[in-house]
Motif scaffolding. Structure first.
Motif, PDB file in Angstrom:
ATOM      1  N   THR A  90     -32.172  91.354   7.637  1.00  0.00           N
ATOM      2  CA  THR A  90     -33.121  90.278   7.312  1.00  0.00           C
ATOM      3  C   THR A  90     -32.800  88.986   8.055  1.00  0.00           C
ATOM      4  OG1 THR A  90     -31.842  89.350   5.484  1.00  0.00           O
ATOM      5  CG2 THR A  90     -33.320  91.198   4.962  1.00  0.00           C
ATOM      6  N   ALA A  91     -31.643  88.931   8.693  1.00  0.00           N
ATOM      7  CA  ALA A  91     -31.142  87.746   9.410  1.00  0.00           C
ATOM      8  C   ALA A  91     -30.498  86.720   8.467  1.00  0.00           C
ATOM      9  CB  ALA A  91     -32.217  87.058  10.263  1.00  0.00           C
ATOM     10  N   ALA A  92     -30.441  87.014   7.187  1.00  0.00           N
ATOM     11  CA  ALA A  92     -29.882  86.041   6.240  1.00  0.00           C
ATOM     12  C   ALA A  92     -28.448  85.673   6.611  1.00  0.00           C
ATOM     13  CB  ALA A  92     -29.916  86.616   4.819  1.00  0.00           C
ATOM     14  N   ASN A  93     -28.202  84.374   6.752  1.00  0.00           N
ATOM     15  CA  ASN A  93     -26.874  83.804   7.001  1.00  0.00           C
ATOM     16  C   ASN A  93     -26.239  84.192   8.333  1.00  0.00           C
ATOM     17  OD1 ASN A  93     -26.561  82.097   4.865  1.00  0.00           O
ATOM     18  ND2 ASN A  93     -25.320  83.494   3.628  1.00  0.00           N
ATOM     19  N   VAL A  94     -26.943  84.878   9.206  1.00  0.00           N
ATOM     20  CA  VAL A  94     -26.301  85.311  10.453  1.00  0.00           C
ATOM     21  C   VAL A  94     -26.035  84.111  11.364  1.00  0.00           C
ATOM     22  CG1 VAL A  94     -26.488  86.753  12.520  1.00  0.00           C
ATOM     23  CG2 VAL A  94     -27.264  87.627  10.297  1.00  0.00           C
ATOM     24  N   ASN A  95     -27.062  83.320  11.657  1.00  0.00           N
ATOM     25  CA  ASN A  95     -26.815  82.121  12.471  1.00  0.00           C
ATOM     26  C   ASN A  95     -25.834  81.185  11.778  1.00  0.00           C
ATOM     27  OD1 ASN A  95     -28.472  82.968  14.494  1.00  0.00           O
ATOM     28  ND2 ASN A  95     -30.213  81.702  13.878  1.00  0.00           N
ATOM     29  N   ASP A  96     -25.902  81.161  10.456  1.00  0.00           N
ATOM     30  CA  ASP A  96     -25.055  80.246   9.687  1.00  0.00           C
ATOM     31  C   ASP A  96     -23.570  80.537   9.883  1.00  0.00           C
ATOM     32  OD1 ASP A  96     -27.326  79.222   7.370  1.00  0.00           O
ATOM     33  OD2 ASP A  96     -27.646  81.099   8.437  1.00  0.00           O
ATOM     34  N   VAL A  97     -23.210  81.808   9.972  1.00  0.00           N
ATOM     35  CA  VAL A  97     -21.792  82.144  10.181  1.00  0.00           C
ATOM     36  C   VAL A  97     -21.314  81.577  11.514  1.00  0.00           C
ATOM     37  CG1 VAL A  97     -20.150  84.011  10.597  1.00  0.00           C
ATOM     38  CG2 VAL A  97     -21.810  84.221   8.752  1.00  0.00           C
ATOM     39  N   PHE A  98     -22.105  81.799  12.553  1.00  0.00           N
ATOM     40  CA  PHE A  98     -21.705  81.316  13.878  1.00  0.00           C
ATOM     41  C   PHE A  98     -21.714  79.778  13.911  1.00  0.00           C
ATOM     42  CE2 PHE A  98     -22.805  85.691  14.710  1.00  0.00           C
ATOM     43  CZ  PHE A  98     -21.878  86.072  15.661  1.00  0.00           C
ATOM     44  N   HIS A  99     -22.684  79.197  13.241  1.00  0.00           N
ATOM     45  CA  HIS A  99     -22.785  77.747  13.198  1.00  0.00           C
ATOM     46  C   HIS A  99     -21.576  77.135  12.485  1.00  0.00           C
ATOM     47  CE1 HIS A  99     -24.721  73.790  12.461  1.00  0.00           C
ATOM     48  NE2 HIS A  99     -25.328  74.091  13.591  1.00  0.00           N
ATOM     49  N   GLU A 100     -21.184  77.746  11.382  1.00  0.00           N
ATOM     50  CA  GLU A 100     -20.025  77.260  10.634  1.00  0.00           C
ATOM     51  C   GLU A 100     -18.750  77.388  11.471  1.00  0.00           C
ATOM     52  OE1 GLU A 100     -20.232  75.676   7.786  1.00  0.00           O
ATOM     53  OE2 GLU A 100     -18.052  75.396   7.663  1.00  0.00           O
ATOM     54  N   ILE A 101     -18.620  78.486  12.198  1.00  0.00           N
ATOM     55  CA  ILE A 101     -17.468  78.638  13.095  1.00  0.00           C
ATOM     56  C   ILE A 101     -17.485  77.534  14.143  1.00  0.00           C
ATOM     57  CG2 ILE A 101     -16.478  80.081  14.922  1.00  0.00           C
ATOM     58  CD1 ILE A 101     -17.341  82.518  13.211  1.00  0.00           C
ATOM     59  N   ALA A 102     -18.634  77.323  14.738  1.00  0.00           N
ATOM     60  CA  ALA A 102     -18.745  76.294  15.790  1.00  0.00           C
ATOM     61  C   ALA A 102     -18.314  74.928  15.255  1.00  0.00           C
ATOM     62  CB  ALA A 102     -20.179  76.239  16.315  1.00  0.00           C
ATOM     63  N   LYS A 103     -18.685  74.627  14.021  1.00  0.00           N
ATOM     64  CA  LYS A 103     -18.302  73.338  13.438  1.00  0.00           C
ATOM     65  C   LYS A 103     -16.802  73.226  13.213  1.00  0.00           C
ATOM     66  CE  LYS A 103     -21.056  73.023   9.808  1.00  0.00           C
ATOM     67  NZ  LYS A 103     -21.813  72.448   8.672  1.00  0.00           N
TER      68      LYS A 103
END
Ligand code: GDP
Ligand code: MG
Length: 164
Positions: free
Chosen positions: A146-159
């Protein structure tokens, strides 16, 4: 000032947990119901902009746990970040404990994948979160489907990556 960072990122976890599917979702916005098994390792890159930086992820998608013990060191050498993926519907889900303890400087995420399969859940978010907190990982449940939280994981790592 603005930072341009290159960050090697490795995905680890049992075969079938959805490592390749998470990468495919993040990099290409796609999902395959019958994702081909990874042989050895596959390489992808994807750039993500966070507030103060542009992070170019160099993503190494490894084969599963059965090969993890012998192959992982060469994959995670030089890695700035790791996502440890498990399947929330698998009773045998085993986070990679030895990696966690041997790499204190890496940004580490624990991703409980297949969160769309709530009716088949075997691992609660509470137990996973407790494990993550004990081991210095941050925790999210994801769904490559569903794409849920997928970008969020990478975004959180980037931060969380150390800035130059
Ligand atoms: P890997 O061995 O860890 O790389 O796992 P794969 O990405 O090959 O995925 C294994 C199987 O699980 C494939 O059939 C995928 O379609 C399926 N899968 C992966 N992620 C999800 C998800 O979030 N939800 C559901 N329902 N299936 C998933
Ligand atoms: Mg794979």
């Amino acid at each position: 000032g603005h930072n341009n960072l290159n960050a090697k990122l490795v995905l680890l976890g049992d075969m079938g947990a959805g490592k390749s599917s998470l990468v495919l979702r993040f990099v290409k916005g796609q999902f395959l119901e019958f994702q081909e098994s990874t042989i050895g390792a596959a390489f992808f890159s994807q750039t993500l902009a966070v507030n103060d930086a542009t992070v170019k992820f160099e993503i190494w998608d490894t084969a599963g746990q059965e090969r993890y013990h012998s192959l992982a060191p060469m994959y995670y050498r030089g890695a700035a970040a790791a996502i440890i993926v498990y399947d929330i519907t698998s009773a045998n889900a085993q986070p990679c404990g030895s990696l966690v303890t041997s790499n204190p400087n890496m940004v580490m995420a624990l991703a409980g994948n297949k969160a769309d399969l709530e009716e088949k859940r075997k691992v609660t978010a509470e137990e996973a979160r407790a494990y993550a907190e004990e081991n210095g990982l941050f925790f999210m449940e994801t769904s490559a489907k569903t794409a849920a939280n997928v970008n969020d994981v990478f975004h959180e790592i980037a931060k969380r990556l150390p800035r130059a």
